[in-house]
Design an enzyme around this catalytic site. Structure first.
Site, short mmCIF file in Angstrom:
data_model
loop_
_atom_site.label_atom_id
_atom_site.label_comp_id
_atom_site.label_asym_id
_atom_site.label_seq_id
_atom_site.Cartn_x
_atom_site.Cartn_y
_atom_site.Cartn_z
N HIS A 55 -26.88 -20.19 -19.92
CA HIS A 55 -27.48 -21.52 -19.96
C HIS A 55 -28.50 -21.60 -21.09
O HIS A 55 -28.78 -20.60 -21.74
CB HIS A 55 -28.08 -21.91 -18.60
N HIS A 57 -31.81 -22.17 -21.44
CA HIS A 57 -33.25 -21.88 -21.40
C HIS A 57 -33.65 -20.83 -22.45
O HIS A 57 -32.92 -19.88 -22.69
CB HIS A 57 -33.67 -21.42 -20.00
N ASP A 59 -35.61 -18.38 -22.54
CA ASP A 59 -35.70 -16.96 -22.20
C ASP A 59 -34.31 -16.31 -22.09
O ASP A 59 -34.20 -15.13 -21.76
CB ASP A 59 -36.51 -16.75 -20.90
N HIS A 60 -33.26 -17.11 -22.37
CA HIS A 60 -31.89 -16.59 -22.38
C HIS A 60 -31.23 -16.72 -23.75
O HIS A 60 -30.18 -16.12 -23.97
CB HIS A 60 -31.05 -17.31 -21.31
N HIS A 113 -29.57 -24.99 -11.29
CA HIS A 113 -30.73 -24.57 -12.09
C HIS A 113 -30.78 -25.43 -13.37
O HIS A 113 -31.81 -25.98 -13.72
CB HIS A 113 -30.58 -23.09 -12.41
N ASP A 132 -29.25 -17.39 -14.11
CA ASP A 132 -30.32 -17.80 -13.20
C ASP A 132 -29.79 -18.60 -12.01
O ASP A 132 -30.53 -19.34 -11.37
CB ASP A 132 -31.37 -18.67 -13.95
N HIS A 170 -33.44 -11.93 -13.86
CA HIS A 170 -34.90 -11.80 -13.72
C HIS A 170 -35.27 -10.77 -12.65
O HIS A 170 -34.55 -10.59 -11.66
CB HIS A 170 -35.54 -13.14 -13.31
FE FE Z 1 -34.42 -17.50 -16.88
ZN ZN Z 2 -33.27 -20.36 -16.65
#
Ligand code: FE
Ligand code: ZN
Length: 254
Positions: A55, A57, A59-60, A113, A132, A170
């Site tokens: 996805h 985001h 942090d990915h 999410h 996530d 995570h």
């Molecule tokens: Fe994440």
């Molecule tokens: Zn995420």
């Protein structure tokens, strides 16, 4: 055979290097940062050929540009996120098959999410990368989708083999565990798992991966049909989706 290497990055993310032993192809899943991934690949002597995303985001995906620039890797991500993920070479959607090296993964569309979120299941190797959507003892926060949508998404995992190894994105397990105990306080499997999690974290060790079997027995977000949970929530005759929604709401306020 696939070799999996877990790489901790940012504050609590895990990304993964996957090596297809037959061809030597190496994929990285959800690189939220480039340096730790490139360093680990170098240390292992692995040449990254593919970047695989669940996805949009940061942090990915924030490591994608540098990894692609340094390795020339092919970047694959969710079809529905084409407008908001840069550097995509290929896209896949639920029902599609992803290939890297000689490996294939089934793609699940798991919105909730985010609205574009997908997951990858390497059936032959028995490993799942849910991004996530699913966490150890938890599930992703609903930033874009509805609880009904997320429950639909998670139900796809219920039919997978229970020995499937789950590599979530995570290290949220300890906080999830404290919450799970409030929903399912008499579950012996959960109580035992929480004790193991506390020990691992006190030693600074990861609690990820887990197995679907562990999640089916202890993750409240996969168990809205459980009689004890329903009793605890005073929702004995509600639908699974309603119970799921209540559990998600309680976690948001926990
Ligand atoms: Fe994440
Ligand atoms: Zn995420």
């Amino acid at each position: 055979m696939i070799n999996v290497k877990q790489i901790p990055l940012l504050s609590d993310n895990y990304c993964y290097l996957l090596r297809d032993n037959e061809t030597g192809a190496v994929a990285v899943i959800d690189p939220g940062d480039a340096k730790p991934v490139l360093n680990e690949a170098k240390r292992l002597g692995w040449q990254i050929t593919d970047v695989i995303l669940t996805h949009h985001h940061y942090d990915h995906v924030d490591g994608v540009a540098e990894i692609k620039a340094q390795t020339g890797a092919t970047v694959t991500g969710p079809t529905k996120d084409t407008h908001r993920i840069e550097h995509l070479d290929k896209t896949v959607d639920g029902g599609d098959t992803l290939t890297f090296g000689s490996q294939t993964a089934k793609v699940f569309y798991v919105p909730g999410h985010t609205l574009g979120h997908i997951a990858y299941w390497f059936e032959k190797s028995g490993i799942l990368f849910p991004g996530d959507s699913l966490f150890a003892l938890g599930c992703g926060r609903l930033f874009e989708g509805t609880p009904e949508m997320m429950w639909q998404s998670l139900q796809q995992y219920l039919s997978l083999p229970k020995q499937t190894v789950v590599y979530c994105a995570h290290e949220y397990t300890l906080a999830n565990a404290e919450f799970a105990l409030t929903i399912d306080p008499t579950n012996k499997d959960l109580i035992q798992r929480v004790a193991e999690i506390r020990k691992l974290r006190s030693e600074g060790k990861p609690t990820v991966p887990s197995t679907l079997d562990e999640e089916f027995k202890t993750n409240p977000f996969l168990r809205p049909n459980d009689p004890q949970i329903r009793e605890q929530l005073k929702m004995v005759s509600a639908t699974d989706a309603e119970v799921f929604k209540e559990i998600r709401l309680r976690k948001d306020n926990f």
